[in-house]
Design a protein around this motif. Structure first.
Motif, short mmCIF file in Angstrom:
data_model
loop_
_atom_site.label_atom_id
_atom_site.label_comp_id
_atom_site.label_asym_id
_atom_site.label_seq_id
_atom_site.Cartn_x
_atom_site.Cartn_y
_atom_site.Cartn_z
N SER A 8 0.74 -1.23 0.00
CA SER A 8 0.19 -0.18 -0.04
C SER A 8 0.82 1.19 -0.05
CB SER A 8 -1.00 -0.03 1.30
OG SER A 8 -0.21 0.05 2.50
N GLU A 9 0.34 2.15 -0.37
CA GLU A 9 1.12 3.58 -0.31
C GLU A 9 1.56 3.94 0.88
OE1 GLU A 9 -1.36 6.97 -1.96
OE2 GLU A 9 -1.17 6.09 -3.96
N GLU A 10 0.93 3.75 2.08
CA GLU A 10 1.22 3.79 3.24
C GLU A 10 2.23 2.91 3.94
OE1 GLU A 10 -0.86 3.33 7.86
OE2 GLU A 10 -1.91 2.97 6.02
N ASP A 11 2.22 1.68 3.49
CA ASP A 11 3.34 0.80 3.75
C ASP A 11 4.77 1.14 3.05
OD1 ASP A 11 1.88 -0.71 5.53
OD2 ASP A 11 1.41 -2.36 3.78
N ARG A 12 4.56 1.63 1.78
CA ARG A 12 5.81 2.22 0.97
C ARG A 12 6.58 3.32 1.73
NH1 ARG A 12 5.29 1.34 -5.38
NH2 ARG A 12 3.85 -0.80 -5.34
N ILE A 13 5.64 4.30 1.97
CA ILE A 13 6.13 5.62 2.77
C ILE A 13 6.77 5.42 4.06
CG2 ILE A 13 5.43 7.84 3.74
CD1 ILE A 13 3.24 7.97 1.61
N ARG A 14 5.99 4.67 5.13
CA ARG A 14 6.25 4.13 6.15
C ARG A 14 7.69 3.24 6.27
NH1 ARG A 14 2.59 0.87 7.77
NH2 ARG A 14 3.68 -1.04 6.99
N ASP A 15 8.01 1.98 5.39
CA ASP A 15 8.99 1.35 5.48
C ASP A 15 9.86 1.53 4.29
OD1 ASP A 15 7.53 -0.20 7.39
OD2 ASP A 15 6.77 -1.49 6.09
N LEU A 16 9.67 2.31 3.44
CA LEU A 16 10.85 2.53 2.30
C LEU A 16 11.16 3.82 2.22
CD1 LEU A 16 9.59 0.09 -0.43
CD2 LEU A 16 11.12 -0.34 1.30
N GLY A 17 10.17 4.91 2.51
CA GLY A 17 10.41 6.22 2.73
C GLY A 17 9.78 7.19 1.48
#
Length: 277
Positions: free
Chosen positions: A178-187
């Protein structure tokens, strides 16, 4: 097609090295059907013998590994040979990246750990005779920041890996994130904006080369510096191009005779889907 990840990586932030494995495509005429049960028996296949009688094949006894072509294993390197060639490949990549970007390389943080692991699962409910290999991660002390430079680095890595029989590295798609996961875990949402970008280059017989860029200049929230900071005195790098070699399962010379003997009941059969690990 089944997908497998290299076993036993030593940091949570070595993200998702996804191996594209070779599908075993032989479909012999003797097979009349497959039925699979997720129980203590593991996967099973019902086949017909030459005399017309039926037999049940228990894949828990399979000496290989789900998703890894046994012919490639038999023709491939031993674990020691694979490891040595993998380290030579990484050393050659390091030289090429240093010449292009002026990178320097830290001593491996886990060089003293054995790269060889066994016994391992066969992912059909039993144990494999193969040996898993997880080499130490090599890390540069800096990282190219521009996405164009990272792409150039990937191209250089592919030029070298190709000479060793590996495919060119590809960045993990992460389509299901998800977009949330990408931002949280990958930046970030896309690789050019991400602190962490990972990918891999598959090789024969379940071998792989993992590639990871870790670039704190992309940390717009300021959360990754603390999250990824290594312990005091550690050789792990914050800003780095990280490379490691591994193999899901290679055949040791001393196991070859037993492997071929145990493989005999499975010759010509199409493997079922692996069990969930």
């Amino acid at each position: 097609m089944s997908q497998f990840k290299p076993h036993g990586h030593r940091r949570w932030w070595i993200l998702g090295v996804v191996l594209v494995v070779v599908a075993l495509a032989a479909v012999p005429a003797v097979i009349i059907g497959q039925h699979m049960v997720e129980s203590a028996t593991g996967r099973t296949t019902v086949a017909v013998n030459a005399d017309g009688s039926e037999r049940t094949v228990y894949w828990r006894d399979y000496p290989g590994l789900a998703g890894v072509d046994t012919q490639q294993v038999l023709e491939g390197p031993t674990p020691q040979e694979g490891f040595e060639a993998g380290q030579a490949m990484i050393a050659e990549i390091e030289l090429a990246l240093s010449a292009e970007f002026g990178l320097e390389w830290a001593p491996p943080a886990d060089a003293d750990a054995s790269p060889f692991n066994r016994p391992i699962e066969n992912y059909f409910g039993g144990r494999s005779l193969l040996t898993n290999v997880n080499g130490p991660e090599s890390q540069s002390t800096s990282v190219p920041q521009a996405w164009a430079d990272k792409q150039r680095a990937l191209s250089i890595i592919g030029e070298v890996s190709g000479r060793y029989g590996f495919a060119a590295p590809e960045i993990n798609g992460l389509e299901r994130w998800s977009e949330e996961d990408r931002i949280r875990d990958l930046g970030g949402l896309t690789p050019d904006k991400q602190v962490i970008v990972s990918g891999m280059a598959p090789g024969p017989a379940g071998q792989w080369l993992s590639v990871r860029f870790q670039d704190l200049s992309k940390d717009t929230t300021g959360t990754f510096a603390d999250r990824l900071r290594p312990p005091q005195g550690s050789q792990w790098q914050l800003n780095t191009v990280a490379l490691s070699y591994g193999a899901n399962g290679l055949l040791a010379a001393e196991d070859r005779n037993e492997f071929e003997s145990r493989l005999e009941p499975f010759r010509g059969l199409t493997p079922p889907e692996p069990l969930e690990s």
